[in-house]
Motif scaffolding. Structure first.
Motif, PDB file in Angstrom:
ATOM      1  N   PHE A  37       0.822  -1.215   0.000  1.00 43.28           N
ATOM      2  CA  PHE A  37       0.000   0.000   0.000  1.00 43.28           C
ATOM      3  C   PHE A  37       0.852   1.259   0.000  1.00 43.28           C
ATOM      4  O   PHE A  37       0.548   2.226  -0.690  1.00 43.28           O
ATOM      5  CB  PHE A  37      -0.969   0.009   1.200  1.00 43.28           C
ATOM      6  N   TYR A  38       1.935   1.229   0.758  1.00 44.75           N
ATOM      7  CA  TYR A  38       2.809   2.399   0.818  1.00 44.75           C
ATOM      8  C   TYR A  38       3.403   2.676  -0.570  1.00 44.75           C
ATOM      9  O   TYR A  38       3.360   3.797  -1.074  1.00 44.75           O
ATOM     10  CB  TYR A  38       3.921   2.164   1.841  1.00 44.75           C
ATOM     11  N   ASP A  39       3.951   1.649  -1.208  1.00 44.88           N
ATOM     12  CA  ASP A  39       4.604   1.838  -2.500  1.00 44.88           C
ATOM     13  C   ASP A  39       3.635   2.155  -3.630  1.00 44.88           C
ATOM     14  O   ASP A  39       3.939   2.981  -4.480  1.00 44.88           O
ATOM     15  CB  ASP A  39       5.442   0.607  -2.868  1.00 44.88           C
ATOM     16  N   THR A  40       2.469   1.509  -3.665  1.00 43.72           N
ATOM     17  CA  THR A  40       1.547   1.824  -4.768  1.00 43.72           C
ATOM     18  C   THR A  40       1.064   3.268  -4.674  1.00 43.72           C
ATOM     19  O   THR A  40       1.064   3.975  -5.680  1.00 43.72           O
ATOM     20  CB  THR A  40       0.300   0.912  -4.815  1.00 43.72           C
ATOM     21  N   THR A  41       0.695   3.746  -3.474  1.00 45.93           N
ATOM     22  CA  THR A  41       0.224   5.135  -3.397  1.00 45.93           C
ATOM     23  C   THR A  41       1.352   6.089  -3.785  1.00 45.93           C
ATOM     24  O   THR A  41       1.132   7.032  -4.546  1.00 45.93           O
ATOM     25  CB  THR A  41      -0.285   5.507  -1.980  1.00 45.93           C
ATOM     26  N   LYS A  42       2.549   5.810  -3.297  1.00 41.32           N
ATOM     27  CA  LYS A  42       3.666   6.696  -3.609  1.00 41.32           C
ATOM     28  C   LYS A  42       3.926   6.729  -5.127  1.00 41.32           C
ATOM     29  O   LYS A  42       4.063   7.801  -5.721  1.00 41.32           O
ATOM     30  CB  LYS A  42       4.925   6.225  -2.867  1.00 41.32           C
ATOM     31  N   VAL A  43       3.999   5.530  -5.733  1.00 40.44           N
ATOM     32  CA  VAL A  43       4.325   5.465  -7.158  1.00 40.44           C
ATOM     33  C   VAL A  43       3.243   6.131  -8.007  1.00 40.44           C
ATOM     34  O   VAL A  43       3.542   6.880  -8.943  1.00 40.44           O
ATOM     35  CB  VAL A  43       4.566   4.004  -7.597  1.00 40.44           C
ATOM     36  N   PHE A  44       1.978   5.908  -7.668  1.00 41.76           N
ATOM     37  CA  PHE A  44       0.926   6.529  -8.481  1.00 41.76           C
ATOM     38  C   PHE A  44       0.924   8.045  -8.344  1.00 41.76           C
ATOM     39  O   PHE A  44       0.739   8.757  -9.333  1.00 41.76           O
ATOM     40  CB  PHE A  44      -0.443   5.940  -8.146  1.00 41.76           C
ATOM     41  N   LEU A  45       1.160   8.550  -7.129  1.00 41.28           N
ATOM     42  CA  LEU A  45       1.250  10.005  -6.962  1.00 41.28           C
ATOM     43  C   LEU A  45       2.394  10.563  -7.802  1.00 41.28           C
ATOM     44  O   LEU A  45       2.240  11.581  -8.484  1.00 41.28           O
ATOM     45  CB  LEU A  45       1.473  10.356  -5.488  1.00 41.28           C
ATOM     46  N   LEU A  46       3.540   9.880  -7.759  1.00 40.81           N
ATOM     47  CA  LEU A  46       4.694  10.328  -8.548  1.00 40.81           C
ATOM     48  C   LEU A  46       4.407  10.242 -10.040  1.00 40.81           C
ATOM     49  O   LEU A  46       4.724  11.164 -10.794  1.00 40.81           O
ATOM     50  CB  LEU A  46       5.917   9.476  -8.221  1.00 40.81           C
TER      51      LEU A  46
END
Lengths: 322, 75
Positions: A37-46
Motif C-alpha cells: 500500500f505504501y509503494d503503490t500510493t507513492k508510485v501513483f502520486l509520482l
C-alpha cells in the motif's frame, strides 16, 4: 515537503493495514501489505505529477525541433546533444521510422542519430518515476547519467564503424517536406499533457500494481540474502545474464522495477540491478522490429550488441564502485 | 473537404481515422477520408510523428490521437 509527504503516506499505510485491517506490524503479512500500500500510493502520486510535468516539457521539444537543432552538428557535440534531446523529445516506437528518416534526411551523421535512438527509450519518464519512487532520487539521477553515457559512446562507436551502407537505400531517397505547424498555446500544452498522462497511466497501471504486488511478496516472504547466493558478487556472470534477460522484456518496465527493488533488498548488487533495468527499457523487441524497416539486420545486430555490451560494462563498473 | 490520416496503419492511426469519420458525420460535413501509409508520402508532409492528421493539405496535428471533439473543432 518531500519528508512530509513520506510521513503522510506512511501514516495512511499504517492506519490502513495495522489499524483498519487489524494486522500486527512485524508479521510477514503485515509487512507485505504495508509495503504494497505504501509503494503503490507513492508510485501513483509520482507517476501522475512527474509524467504531467515531463509532458509539458515535451510539448516544447517535438522531434521536428530536435531535427533542426541537430541538423548541422558533427560528431561528439552532436552525439552529446542527441543523447540529451532523446530524453525530452517524445518517443513512441511507432514513430521510430519517420523519426529515423527525418534525421538522416536532415544530414545527421548515423552515429548521432543512434545516440538519439538509444537515449530516447532508455531514459523514459516511467522508468525514472519508478526509480525515483522506489530507489530514491540519487539512483534515478545515476540511471539518467548512465543512459546519456551509453547513448553518447554507443552512438560514437556506430559512427566510427562507418555503417551508412547498412541503412536501407530508400531512406536516402526520401525528401522531407516542410510542415507549417502552429506553436501551441499554454492551454493546448496543458491539454496535451493531461491526455499524455492519462494514456501512460492507462497503459502501465496494471503492471505497476502487479509489479509492486510481486515485490511486496518477495519483500515479505523471500528470506534475507537469498538473492545474494545466486546473483551476488560471488557470481561473476550475474550482470551478463541480467542484461540478456532484460533485452526481450519490455512492456513490463513499470512492473519489473518494483521486483528488482525487492531483489536489491534481498542482496542483488545495485550495478546488476541498474544494468537489468536499463536493458529492459533501452532495447525492446517491438522497437527492433520497427527499426528493421529502415536498417538492415546486420546494423540491427551491431546496434543491439553495442548497447548490450555498454550496459554490461556499466553494470560491472557500478558493482565495483557502489 | 479532404482528410488524410498519416500513419503506418498502427492501432493509433486506425483510432484517429475512426474519430475523424465520427467527427465528420456528427458535423454533417461532406468529406473524403484517406489513409496514407506510404512512408515517402508521409515524410513529404514534413511529419516525424504518427499518427498525423492533414486537412485540405495542411498538417493539423502530429503524434496524437485527437478526440472526436478536437477534430470537430478543426473541420
Amino acid at each position: 515537503m518531500w519528508r512530509k509527504g513520506h510521513f503522510m503516506l506512511k501514516f495512511l499505510a499504517d492506519s490502513l493495514v495495522y489499524t483498519l485491517m487489524g494486522i500486527q506490524p512485524g508479521t510477514r503479512l503485515g509487512d507485505t501489505l504495508h509495503f504494497f500500500f505504501y509503494d503503490t500510493t507513492k508510485v501513483f502520486l509520482l507517476l501522475i505529477t512527474i509524467i504531467f510535468v515531463v509532458a509539458v516539457i515535451r510539448s516544447f521539444f517535438p522531434p521536428e525541433r530536435a531535427r533542426k537543432l541537430l541538423g548541422h552538428r558533427r560528431e561528439y557535440v552532436g552525439n552529446f546533444l542527441a543523447a540529451l534531446l532523446g530524453i525530452v523529445t517524445p518517443f513512441c516506437s511507432c514513430s521510430a521510422v519517420p523519426m529515423f528518416i527525418g534525421f538522416i534526411e536532415a544530414g545527421l551523421p548515423l552515429g548521432v542519430t543512434f545516440s538519439f535512438l538509444i537515449s530516447s527509450p532508455a531514459v523514459n519518464e516511467v522508468a525514472l518515476v519508478m526509480l525515483w519512487g522506489l530507489f530514491g532520487w540519487k539512483i534515478a539521477l545515476l540511471y539518467t547519467a548512465t543512459g546519456i553515457a551509453v547513448a553518447f559512446f554507443g552512438g560514437i562507436l556506430i559512427g566510427k564503424l562507418k555503417l551508412e551502407h547498412l541503412v536501407e537505400e530508400y531512406v536516402y531517397q526520401i525528401k522531407m517536406g516542410e510542415a507549417e505547424m502552429a506553436v501551441p498555446t499554454w492551454k493546448e500544452r496543458i491539454e496535451y499533457a493531461q491526455g499524455y498522462t492519462k494514456d501512460i497511466l492507462k497503459k502501465v497501471w496494471i503492471f505497476v500494481i502487479v509489479g509492486i504486488g510481486f515485490g511486496a511478496l518477495i519483500h515479505g516472504y523471500v528470506p534475507m540474502d537469498y538473492v545474494l547466493k545466486y546473483a551476488g558478487p560471488g557470481n561473476p556472470f550475474a550482470v551478463i545474464v541480467a542484461v540478456l534477460l532484460g533485452i526481450p522484456l519490455y512492456s513490463n518496465a513499470a512492473g519489473t522495477i518494483p521486483i528488482v527493488q525487492a531483489l536489491v533488498g534481498k542482496g542483488l548488487p545495485m550495478g546488476t540491478a541498474l544494468a537489468f533495468m536499463m536493458s529492459i527499457v533501452a532495447i525492446s523487441a517491438p522497437e527492433l522490429i520497427i527499426l528493421r524497416n529502415v536498417i538492415k539486420p546486420k546494423l540491427l545486430a551491431i546496434f543491439t550488441g553495442i548497447v548490450a555490451v555498454a550496459i554490461i560494462i556499466v553494470g560491472y563498473l557500478f558493482n565495483a564502485i557502489l | 473537404m479532404k482528410i488524410q490520416i498519416l500513419g503506418s496503419g498502427c492501432q493509433n492511426c486506425m483510432k484517429l481515422a475512426k474519430n475523424a469519420e465520427e467527427a465528420a458525420k456528427a458535423k454533417g460535413t461532406e468529406c473524403e477520408i484517406v489513409k496514407v501509409t506510404d512512408i515517402k508520402e508521409i515524410m513529404s508532409y514534413g511529419v516525424m510523428q504518427t499518427p498525423a492528421i492533414v486537412i485540405d493539405g495542411k498538417v493539423k496535428s502530429v503524434g496524437r490521437v485527437l478526440s472526436v471533439e478536437e477534430i470537430k473543432k478543426l473541420l
